[in-house]
Design a protein around this motif. Structure first.
Motif, PDB file in Angstrom:
ATOM      1  N   SER A   1       0.815  -1.223   0.000  1.00  0.00           N
ATOM      2  CA  SER A   1       0.000   0.000   0.000  1.00  0.00           C
ATOM      3  C   SER A   1       0.845   1.269   0.000  1.00  0.00           C
ATOM      4  O   SER A   1       0.431   2.304   0.534  1.00  0.00           O
ATOM      5  N   SER A   2       2.009   1.198  -0.613  1.00  0.00           N
ATOM      6  CA  SER A   2       2.851   2.385  -0.764  1.00  0.00           C
ATOM      7  C   SER A   2       2.498   3.170  -2.019  1.00  0.00           C
ATOM      8  O   SER A   2       2.961   4.295  -2.198  1.00  0.00           O
TER       9      SER A   2
ATOM     10  N   SER B   1       7.678   4.497   0.024  1.00  0.00           N
ATOM     11  CA  SER B   1       6.828   4.202   1.176  1.00  0.00           C
ATOM     12  C   SER B   1       6.077   5.460   1.570  1.00  0.00           C
ATOM     13  O   SER B   1       6.445   6.568   1.185  1.00  0.00           O
ATOM     14  N   ALA B   2       5.001   5.280   2.346  1.00  0.00           N
ATOM     15  CA  ALA B   2       4.180   6.416   2.785  1.00  0.00           C
ATOM     16  C   ALA B   2       4.715   6.926   4.115  1.00  0.00           C
ATOM     17  O   ALA B   2       4.207   6.586   5.179  1.00  0.00           O
TER      18      ALA B   2
ATOM     19  N   THR C   1       3.733   5.210  10.092  1.00  0.00           N
ATOM     20  CA  THR C   1       3.648   4.884   8.672  1.00  0.00           C
ATOM     21  C   THR C   1       2.796   3.633   8.447  1.00  0.00           C
ATOM     22  O   THR C   1       2.020   3.557   7.494  1.00  0.00           O
ATOM     23  N   THR C   2       2.924   2.658   9.355  1.00  0.00           N
ATOM     24  CA  THR C   2       2.172   1.413   9.191  1.00  0.00           C
ATOM     25  C   THR C   2       0.662   1.655   9.288  1.00  0.00           C
ATOM     26  O   THR C   2      -0.117   0.997   8.595  1.00  0.00           O
TER      27      THR C   2
ATOM     28  N   ARG D   1      -0.571   3.094   5.933  1.00  0.00           N
ATOM     29  CA  ARG D   1      -0.648   2.047   4.910  1.00  0.00           C
ATOM     30  C   ARG D   1      -1.765   1.059   5.192  1.00  0.00           C
ATOM     31  O   ARG D   1      -2.432   0.576   4.276  1.00  0.00           O
TER      32      ARG D   1
ATOM     33  N   ARG E   1      -5.003   2.669   4.119  1.00  0.00           N
ATOM     34  CA  ARG E   1      -5.046   2.616   2.654  1.00  0.00           C
ATOM     35  C   ARG E   1      -5.500   1.234   2.186  1.00  0.00           C
ATOM     36  O   ARG E   1      -6.338   1.091   1.303  1.00  0.00           O
ATOM     37  N   ARG E   2      -4.900   0.205   2.785  1.00  0.00           N
ATOM     38  CA  ARG E   2      -5.176  -1.160   2.325  1.00  0.00           C
ATOM     39  C   ARG E   2      -6.599  -1.596   2.672  1.00  0.00           C
ATOM     40  O   ARG E   2      -7.232  -2.313   1.878  1.00  0.00           O
TER      41      ARG E   2
END
Length: 561
Positions: free
Chosen positions: A306-307, A430-431, A445-446, A449, A452-453
């Motif tokens: 999901s980046s 990466s985001a 960051t996790t 993502r 997003r996913r």
């Protein structure tokens, strides 16, 4: 355990199921007291519990029959609680040693959290040692974390006195009239999550001076509770610094700034500038490749899930074409080994994320032939039969045509072992968001993502939030193994995070997370994410989001679909 039944009190007792043992306990027994009997050695610290699937702190008193599942620092939830509590002690130590300073918790790096202490002079290595010693003193004192509920206006006054304007501004968007504050010693603070009962739980940590800030390291799950060796990550750190500068350009620091823009209907220009910064960076990367098209023949793109790798690759191809270069792309999926030859993981399941799930010999043979100017028959992997097939597809490229390869192993030289390093151009994506909730509550960051996913999996894969959450731990293990160790090998890093994205994703993610039932194992995680998203004002209108935006990969409407 020998002393489990010491709690028995038949007159005023309740029954609790713990680790398949049914215990009789005095009504009002605190979880901490019970936890001690299940952790006599003191190892693998228990720091919280799920009581009938509801997350509770250890100072919670049991008043009725229930099922209890204790959580240690080796669990994702427990690790977060440990980190959060440790940060509180760090902030208190800094404020005691450097009167009037302001502490900001920035982002993760080298298995820890990077923080900065803003003081009238620059903090140095000796100061870091002083902070370390003061933290140890506070931990040795075993000071309790006390939680109190106070009116929002009172909390604002406390944070004004501390100079924590990010918290004050955020409380403007608080829907409830009260807020829960924690106090440790003299310091009161707010964190969106629970704490350990007292500082005595926090005896494992390291501090590293990392100019101009300090990295707090803590026990890591993937290292079985050990604290990892500190390693510098100059390229990753540079990207975070760049994100900070972008925040200055956009005049945004914390979530409250973003909320102000959305409430005042001024988000349009902000979105266009944020997207333009992305486009400018992609164009710069294309220019770097175009300077030596005869040498940079293989462009490798890798990043965690999901980046936005797919959209980034498409946008990079457009920018390369603007520069007169005509890249081609090859799908690594088509080089999967036949399914029965796929390596197995530690659970005996097919490990499709293993490097050796790819036929490296065939892939490298074709890659070498293409770069030599030969025509190559390209395979197609049939996911229904689990076999590679050849359907007559061929490819031949010119000398100035680079090959773009996108995949989780792209930065691992073993994937392209037949190609000289000088001919490769590696991109890590990466985001890496630099926008945080406030001074002390960062946005991992996790989490960006994961949200997003959740949105993408529902829209494109018919997966509900439970399905995505159930896969997440396995996905994260794969990233730790296959992606993160190679990130510093990249020639360039691209930060795919957009400052406004969580406000946009909120409207899609919240209904999905609310569907997670209270009896579901992932209920506490869904509840945590809902609490996190509650800090954002929803961005309802998508009209300003370009069809080429990386976010279109998740919300739909992408020009590249």
């Amino acid at each position: 355990m020998s002393n489990k039944n010491s709690f028995t009190n038949n007159s005023h007792s309740i029954k609790a199921m713990i680790n398949n043992d049914l215990l009789e306990l005095p009504k009002g027994t605190k979880l901490e007291e019970i936890a001690k009997s299940f952790n006599e050695s003191g190892k693998n610290k228990l720091v919280a519990a799920l009581v009938d699937n509801e997350l509770k702190e250890l100072n919670y008193a049991i008043d009725e029959d229930c099922e209890i599942k204790f959580l240690s620092i080796m669990s994702t939830i427990g690790s977060r609680i440990y980190q959060r509590s440790l940060v509180f002690v760090f902030i208190r130590s800094c404020m005691e040693l450097f009167s009037g300073c302001k502490v900001s918790v920035e982002h993760s790096i080298s298995g820890g959290l990077y923080c900065e202490v803003h003081y009238k002079r620059t903090i140095d290595e000796k100061d870091t040692e002083r902070i370390n010693e003061r933290m140890k003193e506070i931990i040795a004192e075993d000071v309790p974390f006390m939680k109190t509920r106070i009116p929002v206006d009172e909390a604002k006054e406390i944070f004004r006195d501390y100079g924590q304007t990010g918290k004050v501004r955020l409380l403007k968007y608080r829907e409830k009239p009260y807020i829960n504050l924690y106090q440790n010693g003299w310091l009161k603070n707010y964190f969106y999550g629970y704490m350990v009962p007292s500082t005595g739980y926090l005896d494992e940590f390291n501090l590293h001076y990392y100019k101009p800030g300090i990295v707090i390291q803590f026990p890591k799950i993937e290292l079985k509770g050990e604290i990892g060796e500190f390693k510098e990550h100059p390229k990753l750190f540079k990207v975070f610094r760049e994100a900070e500068k972008w925040g200055e350009i956009l005049e945004i620091d914390y979530v409250a700034s973003l909320n102000d823009l959305i409430v005042s209907k001024k988000e349009g220009e902000f979105i266009r500038i944020a997207e333009a910064l992305h486009e400018k960076k992609i164009a710069e990367i294309a220019d770097m490749i175009s300077e030596h098209p005869d040498k940079k023949r293989v462009i490798l793109i890798a990043g965690p899930t999901s980046s936005g790798k797919t959209t980034f690759a498409q946008r990079l191809m457009i920018q390369l074409k603007v520069n007169g270069i005509k890249p081609v792309s090859i799908s690594l999926d088509d080089y999967f080994v036949d399914r029965e030859k796929t390596p197995l993981d530690e659970y005996g399941e097919y490990d499709f994320e293993s490097l050796y799930a790819i036929d490296l010999d065939s892939f490298n043979r074709d890659l070498t032939a293409l770069l030599s100017g030969d025509e190559v028959k390209l395979p197609h992997f049939n996911f229904h039969t689990g076999k590679r097939e050849y359907k007559g597809n061929t490819l031949k490229i010119m000398e100035n045509q680079p090959i773009i390869l996108e995949g989780i192993h792209a930065l691992n030289d073993e994937l392209t072992k037949s190609i000289e390093k000088s001919k490769k151009f590696k991109i890590y994506i990466s985001a890496l968001t630099q926008l945080n909730v406030d001074e002390h509550n960062r946005i991992p960051t996790t989490d960006t993502r994961l949200i997003r996913r959740i949105v993408r999996d529902f829209k494109y894969r018919s997966n509900d939030a439970v399905r995505t959450l159930s896969l997440w731990e396995s996905v994260r293990r794969g990233e730790e193994k296959n992606i993160f160790p190679f990130q510093e090998d990249a020639d360039v890093m691209f930060n795919s995070a957009l400052f406004y994205e969580l406000s946009l994703l909120k409207k899609s993610a919240e209904p999905l997370l609310r569907q997670v039932d209270s009896t579901n194992p992932y209920f506490s995680e869904a509840k945590r994410l809902l609490k996190f998203l509650s800090y954002f004002v929803a961005l309802e209108n998508e009209i300003d989001i370009p069809r080429t935006s990386i976010l279109r990969e998740f919300i739909g409407g992408s020009a590249f679909n």
